[in-house]
Design a protein around this motif. Structure first.
Motif, PDB file in Angstrom:
ATOM      1  N   GLN A 111       6.603  -1.073  10.728  1.00  0.00           N
ATOM      2  CA  GLN A 111       7.133  -0.636   9.439  1.00  0.00           C
ATOM      3  C   GLN A 111       6.161  -0.952   8.306  1.00  0.00           C
ATOM      4  O   GLN A 111       5.964  -0.140   7.398  1.00  0.00           O
ATOM      5  N   ARG A 112       5.544  -2.134   8.353  1.00  0.00           N
ATOM      6  CA  ARG A 112       4.568  -2.496   7.326  1.00  0.00           C
ATOM      7  C   ARG A 112       3.367  -1.551   7.353  1.00  0.00           C
ATOM      8  O   ARG A 112       2.859  -1.135   6.304  1.00  0.00           O
ATOM      9  N   ARG A 113       2.907  -1.216   8.569  1.00  0.00           N
ATOM     10  CA  ARG A 113       1.783  -0.285   8.690  1.00  0.00           C
ATOM     11  C   ARG A 113       2.158   1.074   8.123  1.00  0.00           C
ATOM     12  O   ARG A 113       1.391   1.687   7.359  1.00  0.00           O
ATOM     13  N   LEU A 114       3.344   1.557   8.473  1.00  0.00           N
ATOM     14  CA  LEU A 114       3.787   2.864   8.004  1.00  0.00           C
ATOM     15  C   LEU A 114       3.981   2.868   6.487  1.00  0.00           C
ATOM     16  O   LEU A 114       3.632   3.849   5.811  1.00  0.00           O
ATOM     17  N   ARG A 115       4.516   1.773   5.955  1.00  0.00           N
ATOM     18  CA  ARG A 115       4.698   1.684   4.501  1.00  0.00           C
ATOM     19  C   ARG A 115       3.351   1.729   3.784  1.00  0.00           C
ATOM     20  O   ARG A 115       3.207   2.379   2.737  1.00  0.00           O
ATOM     21  N   LYS A 116       2.358   1.049   4.330  1.00  0.00           N
ATOM     22  CA  LYS A 116       1.030   1.067   3.728  1.00  0.00           C
ATOM     23  C   LYS A 116       0.462   2.476   3.703  1.00  0.00           C
ATOM     24  O   LYS A 116      -0.110   2.916   2.692  1.00  0.00           O
ATOM     25  N   GLU A 117       0.651   3.225   4.789  1.00  0.00           N
ATOM     26  CA  GLU A 117       0.170   4.598   4.847  1.00  0.00           C
ATOM     27  C   GLU A 117       0.942   5.496   3.887  1.00  0.00           C
ATOM     28  O   GLU A 117       0.356   6.375   3.239  1.00  0.00           O
ATOM     29  N   ALA A 118       2.241   5.264   3.779  1.00  0.00           N
ATOM     30  CA  ALA A 118       3.057   6.046   2.856  1.00  0.00           C
ATOM     31  C   ALA A 118       2.665   5.779   1.411  1.00  0.00           C
ATOM     32  O   ALA A 118       2.570   6.709   0.600  1.00  0.00           O
ATOM     33  N   ASP A 119       2.425   4.510   1.087  1.00  0.00           N
ATOM     34  CA  ASP A 119       2.010   4.166  -0.274  1.00  0.00           C
ATOM     35  C   ASP A 119       0.666   4.810  -0.619  1.00  0.00           C
ATOM     36  O   ASP A 119       0.466   5.302  -1.734  1.00  0.00           O
ATOM     37  N   ALA A 120      -0.241   4.811   0.346  1.00  0.00           N
ATOM     38  CA  ALA A 120      -1.542   5.439   0.113  1.00  0.00           C
ATOM     39  C   ALA A 120      -1.387   6.941  -0.104  1.00  0.00           C
ATOM     40  O   ALA A 120      -2.051   7.533  -0.968  1.00  0.00           O
ATOM     41  N   PHE A 121      -0.482   7.564   0.660  1.00  0.00           N
ATOM     42  CA  PHE A 121      -0.228   8.991   0.507  1.00  0.00           C
ATOM     43  C   PHE A 121       0.363   9.275  -0.876  1.00  0.00           C
ATOM     44  O   PHE A 121      -0.050  10.227  -1.562  1.00  0.00           O
ATOM     45  N   LEU A 122       1.319   8.448  -1.301  1.00  0.00           N
ATOM     46  CA  LEU A 122       1.929   8.640  -2.620  1.00  0.00           C
ATOM     47  C   LEU A 122       0.910   8.438  -3.735  1.00  0.00           C
ATOM     48  O   LEU A 122       0.964   9.131  -4.764  1.00  0.00           O
ATOM     49  N   ASP A 123      -0.006   7.500  -3.555  1.00  0.00           N
ATOM     50  CA  ASP A 123      -1.077   7.323  -4.544  1.00  0.00           C
ATOM     51  C   ASP A 123      -1.883   8.610  -4.695  1.00  0.00           C
ATOM     52  O   ASP A 123      -2.265   9.003  -5.810  1.00  0.00           O
ATOM     53  N   THR A 124      -2.132   9.268  -3.571  1.00  0.00           N
ATOM     54  CA  THR A 124      -2.961  10.476  -3.575  1.00  0.00           C
ATOM     55  C   THR A 124      -2.281  11.634  -4.294  1.00  0.00           C
ATOM     56  O   THR A 124      -2.929  12.402  -5.009  1.00  0.00           O
ATOM     57  N   ILE A 125      -0.965  11.762  -4.127  1.00  0.00           N
ATOM     58  CA  ILE A 125      -0.248  12.931  -4.669  1.00  0.00           C
ATOM     59  C   ILE A 125       0.568  12.596  -5.919  1.00  0.00           C
ATOM     60  O   ILE A 125       1.344  13.431  -6.390  1.00  0.00           O
TER      61      ILE A 125
END
Length: 260
Positions: A31-45
């Motif tokens: 979950q922590r790994r997925l959250r980190k990836e989601a946060d990075a995606f949200l930063d991008t868009i």
């Protein structure tokens, strides 16, 4: 009223529990790994897309299992009642039969967020699931603003994000297609009253919303209002519901197939 929300404003209101559930990820480290990836995606868009909300607050009263919109010429919102349990609840039970108010709402996210990543299956999945969470976050923030300001029945409410997700606030926000409001065809009525096209929502023949990252429903302020499941209904309630909606039973049967 129409409200537009930027992604950075909505991020604190995202309920990540449902995001992890959608990915079927349970271990905490995953979950922590997925959250980190989601946060990075949200930063991008963050500045490429918006979420949008529509709502209206109407003078209303309850009439049996209907909510009557007095400020809309007495138009009825027809509801279902539980057939088992004690008491057998209906959402109209939480609206005064004399004089009250009821909110109607819809939220959505720019449809391009779900289609701009078709070239990459992983990014497409991430975008779609985050769009779903942002639509729900928009409903959360809109409802908060309604309670504090626009309806104003809880002007001094001060709740943490965790408390908001635990629904510690006064009132409820039952969504169309969920257990208290299983008939998706209610969206046709809400569309007519709110004008879904203002925020890019269209409806299928069954009342499903497009884009998928959309939410619609009612807002009820009663302090004792709570969520419940309608469950299965019998032929007698199907006939009564069809009569109150002024539709043929065969038409209503299609809308309520999963509840029969």
């Amino acid at each position: 009223m129409k409200l537009d929300y930027d992604i950075p404003l909505l991020r604190p209101y995202i309920n990540w529990v449902y995001f992890y559930h959608a990915w079927q990820v349970r271990p905490a480290d995953e979950q922590r790994r997925l959250r980190k990836e989601a946060d990075a995606f949200l930063d991008t868009i963050a500045h490429d897309y918006q979420a949008h909300a529509l709502f209206t607050i109407e003078r209303a009263h309850a009439d049996g299992d209907d909510i009557v919109l007095d400020s809309r010429g007495g138009e009825h919102i027809t509801l279902l009642r539980q057939q088992t349990g004690s008491p057998c609840l209906c959402l109209a039970d939480f609206v005064s039969p004399v004089a009250d108010r009821v909110g109607l709402f819809a939220t959505s996210v720019d449809s391009a967020m779900a289609s701009d990543f078709d070239h990459d299956p992983y990014q497409k999945m991430m975008a779609q699931l985050l769009a779903d969470r942002l639509a729900e976050a928009a409903a959360e923030l809109m409802h908060l603003e309604v309670r504090r300001r626009y309806w104003g029945y809880a002007p001094d409410e001060q709740l943490s994000i965790a408390e908001l997700h635990q629904e510690r606030f006064q009132g409820i926000r039952p969504a169309v297609g969920y257990p208290s409001l299983p008939d998706a065809s209610l969206n046709f009525q809400l569309d007519r009253l709110l004008g879904f096209s203002q925020i890019g929502i269209t409806l299928t023949e069954s009342g499903a919303m497009r884009p998928h990252a959309s939410v619609s429903g009612l807002m009820i302020a009663h302090p004792q209002a709570r969520y419940f499941t309608i469950g299965k209904i019998g032929a007698d309630q199907l006939a009564d519901y069809a009569r109150r909606r002024q539709l043929e039973p065969a038409v209503v049967r299609k809308f309520l197939a999963a509840s029969l």
